[in-house]
Scaffold this active site. Sequence first.
Site, PDB file in Angstrom:
ATOM      1  N   HIS A 167       0.822  -1.228   0.000  1.00 21.77           N
ATOM      2  CA  HIS A 167       0.000   0.000   0.000  1.00 21.77           C
ATOM      3  C   HIS A 167       0.851   1.270   0.000  1.00 21.77           C
ATOM      4  O   HIS A 167       0.326   2.367   0.239  1.00 21.77           O
ATOM      5  CB  HIS A 167      -0.923   0.039   1.218  1.00 21.77           C
TER       6      HIS A 167
ATOM      7  N   ASP B 108      -2.469 -11.242  -1.344  1.00 24.82           N
ATOM      8  CA  ASP B 108      -3.022 -10.628  -0.126  1.00 24.82           C
ATOM      9  C   ASP B 108      -4.526 -10.383  -0.334  1.00 24.82           C
ATOM     10  O   ASP B 108      -5.006 -10.266  -1.463  1.00 24.82           O
ATOM     11  CB  ASP B 108      -2.309  -9.303   0.119  1.00 24.82           C
TER      12      ASP B 108
ATOM     13  N   HIS C  37      -6.009  -7.688   0.236  1.00 27.47           N
ATOM     14  CA  HIS C  37      -6.224  -6.310  -0.220  1.00 27.47           C
ATOM     15  C   HIS C  37      -5.442  -5.993  -1.490  1.00 27.47           C
ATOM     16  O   HIS C  37      -4.317  -6.481  -1.665  1.00 27.47           O
ATOM     17  CB  HIS C  37      -5.815  -5.341   0.893  1.00 27.47           C
TER      18      HIS C  37
HETATM   19 ZN   LIG Z   1      -3.979  -7.282   3.412  1.00 24.60          ZN
END
Ligand SMILES: [Zn+2]
Length: 251
Positions: free
Chosen positions: A100, A137, A139
Amino acid sequence: MKVIFHPRFCEVYTSDPAAAPGRMEPMVKALEKEFEFIEPEPASERDLERVHGKSHIQYVKADPLVYEIGCLAAGGAILAGELAFDGQPAFGLIRPPGHHASPHSCWGFCYFNNIAITIKRLMNEEKIKSALVLDFDLHYGDGTANTFNGSKEVSYFHPEGTSQQSFLNEVQTSLQTENSFDIIAVSAGFDRHEEDWGGLLKTEDYLTIGRWVKEASLERCLGRRFGVLEGGYNHSVLGRNVKSFIQGLSE
Ligand SMILES: [Zn+2]
């Protein structure tokens, strides 16, 4: 199969779930008997600058502990990538996670984009021209996608199938991409496990994914493959999940 780890990754550098006390220890315990552990050096500011803007680096530096551990995590990913390039598959058992972290911002427990920094460094050294990033993952790794947005050389795949089978099918399809690649980098987040936030995958699915990555790398890029830890928050299952993936990746 080498596992890249530094005792400082056990330090609690923030209050987020990725930095939680007791998160790394069960993974170390699950892996240390079977795999050789190697300690990384911190990434240099030059390594960070291939992905991140100076103001973002300054922002992270404002918290010296986060900066130190963050540089060590990026250094761990770099070492995993360098070993993989030399024909030794490797796994970066690192934190903070990185997917991220975008060039000029970050969120979601991430600070520096460990995988992107590694790919850019291998490219800078003229070791690789292209890469495939598989991010399993829970996300979407917006930081990695933003870093390589519009790139013809780096393909980013984040399977999002909502059933176990459709998710695994998407993983396979990603690895069969027509785009060429010189290395496979895996953003290995275990938060999609049935006993973690995503509630979907079984422990043996990580073994399967690891095997597929290994097979694709042998077919397409001289076996060059590495993974780095992203998410995964149920400490009681992280050890066996990460072990399952690494076994598949290494066999
Ligand atoms: Zn994650």
